[in-house]
Write an enzyme that holds these catalytic residues in place. Structure first.
Site, PDB file in Angstrom:
ATOM      1  N   PHE A 575       0.811  -1.215   0.000  1.00  0.00           N
ATOM      2  CA  PHE A 575       0.000   0.000   0.000  1.00  0.00           C
ATOM      3  C   PHE A 575       0.841   1.261   0.000  1.00  0.00           C
ATOM      4  CE2 PHE A 575      -3.639  -2.426   0.762  1.00  0.00           C
ATOM      5  CZ  PHE A 575      -3.342  -3.363   1.714  1.00  0.00           C
ATOM      6  N   GLY A 576       1.992   1.190   0.612  1.00  0.00           N
ATOM      7  CA  GLY A 576       2.788   2.392   0.761  1.00  0.00           C
ATOM      8  C   GLY A 576       3.749   2.209   1.906  1.00  0.00           C
ATOM      9  N   ASP A 696      -2.930 -14.157   2.293  1.00  0.00           N
ATOM     10  CA  ASP A 696      -1.539 -13.833   1.983  1.00  0.00           C
ATOM     11  C   ASP A 696      -0.642 -14.114   3.190  1.00  0.00           C
ATOM     12  OD1 ASP A 696       0.543 -13.099   0.352  1.00  0.00           O
ATOM     13  OD2 ASP A 696       0.302 -10.950   0.706  1.00  0.00           O
TER      14      ASP A 696
END
Ligand SMILES: *[C@@H]1O[C@H](CO)[C@@H](O)[C@H](O)[C@H]1NC(C)=O
Ligand SMILES: *[C@@H]1O[C@H](CO)[C@@H](O)[C@H](O)[C@H]1NC(C)=O
Ligand SMILES: *[C@@H]1O[C@H](CO)[C@@H](O)[C@H](O)[C@H]1NC(C)=O
Ligand SMILES: *[C@@H]1O[C@H](CO)[C@@H](O)[C@H](O)[C@H]1NC(C)=O
Ligand SMILES: *[C@@H]1O[C@H](CO)[C@@H](O)[C@H](O)[C@H]1NC(C)=O
Ligand SMILES: *[C@@H]1O[C@H](CO)[C@@H](O)[C@H](O)[C@H]1NC(C)=O
Ligand SMILES: *[C@@H]1O[C@H](CO)[C@@H](O)[C@H](O)[C@H]1NC(C)=O
Ligand SMILES: *[C@@H]1O[C@H](CO)[C@@H](O)[C@H](O)[C@H]1NC(C)=O
Ligand SMILES: *[C@@H]1O[C@H](CO)[C@@H](O)[C@H](O)[C@H]1NC(C)=O
Ligand SMILES: *[C@@H]1O[C@H](CO)[C@@H](O)[C@H](O)[C@H]1NC(C)=O
Length: 871
Positions: A575-576, A696
């Site tokens: 995401f960042g 995940d």
């Protein structure tokens, strides 16, 4: 069983190997893309040593042709001998994906040599586009090379040929070269090459490898100027740091005037007075002048709008860039600043000039382009027009589509009625956020109607009639149909259940909460345990948190303050970035900032935030709060001081080891971490209704706090689900190679058992210390961990797979037990794998068996797995 694992690993190895081959090839001429259009084979050009590739993978349309045999014997370059022509479609596009991606400067060159390939002796005339803007009109009577300097607007660059009714467009070669971003820099627009002259040069061209940027320099002499004797060698001029990197071979030749009071003129008569040009003049002193003398000259336009003086130093190249100039006559003069006899006359070594072309059209919004590109790929849509930008230029907009032409243009309607589509309804369609009308009628679409379609805020018409859809109609769509905000057509789908409740499909387990729309699902998720937890928390901390809907929102300024103005990055995820921060009561936190760029990420971010707000467990990373202020989105998590499990297993830990926590994780710690992680997962699978699938799980998602307690992180891909068979049919691939359930890869079905598979891989990493995908020492080959260890284990040898860093210090019984558990988790089919609660029970047993073994035991707290502990 073994076979399916091996097949999977083999595919993986093959994919990695081919990536490697490409990398090695790219190494030779770094960043170059060189395409011999229409060629059958790739090759290395023997003159330049540039690798040319076929156009496979760069374009899907057109026909491969060869130039006329009349010309084939001529000493032309190999890449001009084949070509690709485009008899169908208005616009056909090559897609280039340069390594450095967008906002970098590239030289792009397209070559066209007609050479009577069609025996008509009539070269066509057609338009050439760079992305959505007109680049040039190709007229072969004129020239073969068309070149521009272009700053990529996107990660992909498209070069399109447009039929303008004057013959079939074709192309011979397409080349891209990365340039230094500081050269050929202009405020806006792009540069279309007119001429690039090696003044005083030979009657031939100079390019790569003499020119590292592979510019093509044409030898050129003015009949009005004098030749200057090259006083130096090319290599003398090549060792310099000049950023334009004009080859020494080009700089060593020059022209000059007879004496210092003679001026050199260069004049251009443009065919269009509105065209703007920019000049790059390259100079270098190649003569040893009498001491005390320096050649100094002034370059100016006759109208005086541009004037610059430059003093030359021996063997030091210098480039003068003009301002943009236009007019019916552009007349540059070069004169010595001291026009007295005995002083050196002006010289000129090389120059280039370009026309500045404006970027008149803006491309379609990137999210829309992405969504359509993947839809096109999923259905192999067979439409000539589906190439290049979907909406721009307007006259080439894709068939079956309408756009709004704001800034940026957006797709507002899509009609794929009767287009022979088969398979499920693509989830990419739900990313066309401005869509008002979607017609997929009269195709062979199967499967369920994705509830995400209800998330399209502006959708007014949805026509799915005449397909083979099944399952029930998502309630969110029904509701929108009922309140008349959506015109929904579902006729002629014999297997689709349209009644409510759906009689055919009554859930066997009546307590299961039916799925509504994804947004509401999130609110439906109730973790049985969290109710108790939250209640307890309230009484303990008199927290203001309320169940589900509202956690403490943070203002963006607050987030900025907490992180010390985003001072310290501690990680970077999908995401960042993740920053270190401290709350006012000095609690240390990790702050995950969602990068502004991706809408996809935005959705996942919100899902994660909402889920974490109500999911609490000691083995799941906790959320303190979040920030959602228009463009700024952040999640504030508890800080996990000891990083992730992968770092510890690979020995890449930054924290200095202590007596309590030695550098290498002991066997006992590993068992505890396994139990912790299993508890976290058990809670997600069996403590929440509907269950949550992580999707995940991997060792980088298992975080360790200062006490080495393990917690599962990153619910970005979690989805709540509840269908009859506990199956979530996923169309977007999630997860990480090495951890992916092999069954999911073939069926696309994600179940709890997919997580169990990933968990098994994590267990094997704990046992062996090795990563899920192992790499040979030189990095040339890879192997899946299972492929490596299964034969060894089956031969009865366990010592060979144990992490060598344990130095043999482990309990053999618990090691066997763990291997057994991990084997059962990683069985190839989901049905053979145990539920996580079973795994957890077994793991705890191994802890106990270990404690009765020869090792001294640390305090063993077996949390009666259900009772989560309030933080
Ligand atoms: C593009 O690059 C230039 C400098 O090369 C930089 O000033 C500019 O901010 C960059 N723009 C984007 C959108 O990254
Ligand atoms: C330069 O080459 C062109 C064609 O390549 C030829 O026509 C011309 O005569 C040559 N000039 C010289 C001076 O060699
Ligand atoms: C000159 O260029 C302008 C802008 O590109 C164009 O509108 C105009 O038609 C051109 N004029 C001629 C004579 O080609
Ligand atoms: C360029 O300008 C000079 C004088 O400044 C003049 O002598 C020359 O004729 C001009 N060239 C052309 C082609 O007009
Ligand atoms: C050029 O220089 C010579 C000698 O220095 C001088 O005689 C002559 O007048 C000059 N010519 C011009 C056009 O200035
Ligand atoms: C696009 O708009 C035109 C004119 O309004 C309309 O006739 C056509 O059906 C629309 N196409 C789609 C795909 O909606
Ligand atoms: C889609 O196109 C078909 C013809 O190909 C037309 O009959 C239908 O009305 C169109 N749908 C919409 C929503 O415009
Ligand atoms: C429709 O698609 C199927 C495969 O998806 C293909 O075999 C068939 O030829 C297509 N029919 C037409 C008319 O394009
Ligand atoms: C719906 O169709 C899909 C694909 O054809 C199939 O896999 C699935 O089992 C069907 N589901 C139901 C409930 O019939
Ligand atoms: C949906 O498509 C079918 C078949 O193309 C057509 O008969 C029907 O009128 C369409 N409905 C709407 C609302 O466009």
């Amino acid at each position: 069983m073994e076979r399916s694992i091996t097949a999977f690993s083999f595919a993986l190895v093959a994919a990695l190997a081919s990536a490697l081959v490409l990398m090695v090839q790219a190494q030779l001429n770094p960043g170059f893309i060189s395409i011999d259009c229409g060629a059958q084979n790739s090759y290395t050009d023997y003159v330049t040593n540039i690798d040319f590739f076929t156009d496979k993978g760069f374009i899907e349309s057109g026909e491969s042709m060869q130039i006329s045999t009349k010309f084939i014997g001529q000493q032309f370059r190999q890449w001009l001998k084949n070509l690709r022509r485009f008899p169908s479609g208005m616009r056909n596009c090559y897609t280039l994906k340069p390594d450095k991606g967008k906002n970098n400067t590239y030289l792009i060159r397209a070559s066209f040599w007609y050479a009577d390939y069609d025996d008509k002796n009539r070269p066509p005339i057609f338009d050439l586009y760079i992305d959505v803007n007109h680049w040039d009109t190709v007229d072969n009577s004129d020239k073969t090379h068309y070149e521009i300097v272009y700053v990529a607007q996107r990660d992909d660059i498209q070069v399109c040929l447009v039929n303008i009714g004057q013959g079939v467009p074709f192309i011979s070669a397409l080349e891209l070269r990365p340039l230094d971003n500081s050269i050929y820099h202009i405020e806006s627009g792009f540069l279309r090459l007119w001429k690039r002259y090696d003044v005083g040069g030979p009657n031939s061209t100079i390019r790569y490898p003499d020119d590292v940027y592979d510019r093509i320099w044409e030898g050129w002499n003015s009949p009005f100027w004098l030749m200057l004797n090259p006083g130096t060698s090319a290599s003398d001029l090549s060792n310099n740091n000049d950023e334009y990197k004009v080859p020494g071979e080009v700089l060593r030749t020059a022209q000059t005037a007879s004496d210092a009071n003679t001026t050199l003129f260069y004049c251009l008569l443009p065919d269009n007075v509105t065209s703007k040009f920019i000049w790059f003049f390259h100079f270098a002193e190649t003569q040893i002048l009498p001491s005390g003398q320096q050649r100094e000259l002034t370059v100016s336009t006759r109208d005086g709008r541009f004037e610059e003086t430059v003093g030359l130093e021996y063997l030091k190249p210098v480039t003068i860039v003009s301002t943009p100039v236009s007019g019916s006559q552009i007349n540059f003069s070069f004169k010595a600043t001291t026009m007295q006899s005995g002083y050196p006359p002006p010289i000129i070594n090389a120059f280039e000039f370009f026309q500045i072309k404006e970027l008149l059209n803006a491309p379609t919004a990137q999210d829309d382009v992405k969504a359509l590109t993947s839809t096109k790929a999923e259905y192999t849509v067979n439409k000539d027009s589906w190439q290049g930008d979907p909406c721009v230029p307007r006259k080439f907009a894709w068939d079956g589509m309408n756009c709004s032409y704001g800034n940026p243009p957006r797709v507002i309607s899509l009609n794929l009625s009767s287009s022979n589509l088969s398979g499920i309804i693509s989830s990419s369609l739900s990313n066309l956020l401005e869509l008002e009308s979607l017609d997929l009628s009269n195709n062979q679409l199967t499967g369920a109607i994705p509830e995400t379609l209800a998330n399209l805020p502006k959708l007014r018409i949805l026509n799915l009639s005449g397909n083979k859809l099944n399952g029930s109609v998502p309630n969110a769509l029904k509701r929108r149909h009922e309140d008349k905000t959506l015109d929904l057509s579902l006729n002629n789908n014999p297997d689709l259940c349209q009644e409510s409740p759906c009689s055919k499909k009554k859930a066997k387990n009546s307590f299961l909460v039916p799925v509504v729309a994804s947004v509401s699902v999130v609110f439906v998720v109730i973790c049985v345990l969290s109710i108790g937890l939250i209640r307890r928390k309230r009484t303990l901390e008199s927290s203001e948190r309320t169940l589900g809907l509202k956690n403490r929102p943070f203002k963006y300024e607050e987030v900025s303050r907490i992180t010390g103005n985003f001072g310290q990055v501690i990680g970077e995820g999908g995401f960042g970035k993740v920053y270190l921060g401290a709350l006012d009561n000095s609690t240390v936190v990790a702050v995950k900032i969602l990068s502004e760029s991706s809408k996809q990420g935005y959705k996942e971010f919100q899902a994660e935030a909402r889920l974490l707000m109500i999911v609490h467990h000691r083995n799941l990373v906790s959320l303190f709060g979040y920030c959602n202020e228009s463009r700024h989105m952040a999640l504030i998590y508890e800080y996990m001081a000891n990083g992730n499990l992968r770092q510890h297993l690979s020995g890449k830990v930054k924290i200095p080891p202590t007596e309590d926590h030695p550098k290498v994780l002991t066997w006992s710690k590993r068992l505890h971490i396994a139990v912790d992680a299993a508890q976290g997962l058990d809670y997600l699978h069996n403590g929440c209704k509907p269950p949550i699938i992580h999707r995940d799980l991997k060792t980088t998602n298992i975080l360790l706090n200062e006490d080495f307690q393990a917690k599962i992180a990153d619910f970005g891909l979690s989805r709540a689900f509840a269908t009859e068979n506990d199956i979530y049919v996923s169309t977007c691939p999630a997860g990480t190679p090495g951890y992916l359930d092999p069954e999911f890869q073939s069926s696309g079905n994600i179940t709890k058992k997919s997580d169990v598979y990933s968990f098994g891989i994590i267990l094997f990493e704990l046992i062996t210390g090795r990563p899920a995908i192992m790499r040979s020492r030189d990095g040339s080959t890879t192997m899946h961990i299972l492929e490596w260890l299964i034969p060894i284990v089956e031969s009865g040898d366990i010592h060979s797979i144990m992490d060598p860093r344990l130095k043999g210090e482990f309990d053999i019984n618990s090691a066997w037990k763990l291997v057994e558990i991990a084997m059962s988790c990683t069985r190839p089919t989901a049905i053979q794998r145990p539920d996580i609660n079973h795994v957890l029970a077994e793991l705890k047993e191994s802890l106990v068996s270990k404690s009765s073994g020869s090792f001294e035991m640390t305090s063993l707290e077996l949390h009666s797995d259900i009772a989560p502990i309030a933080r």
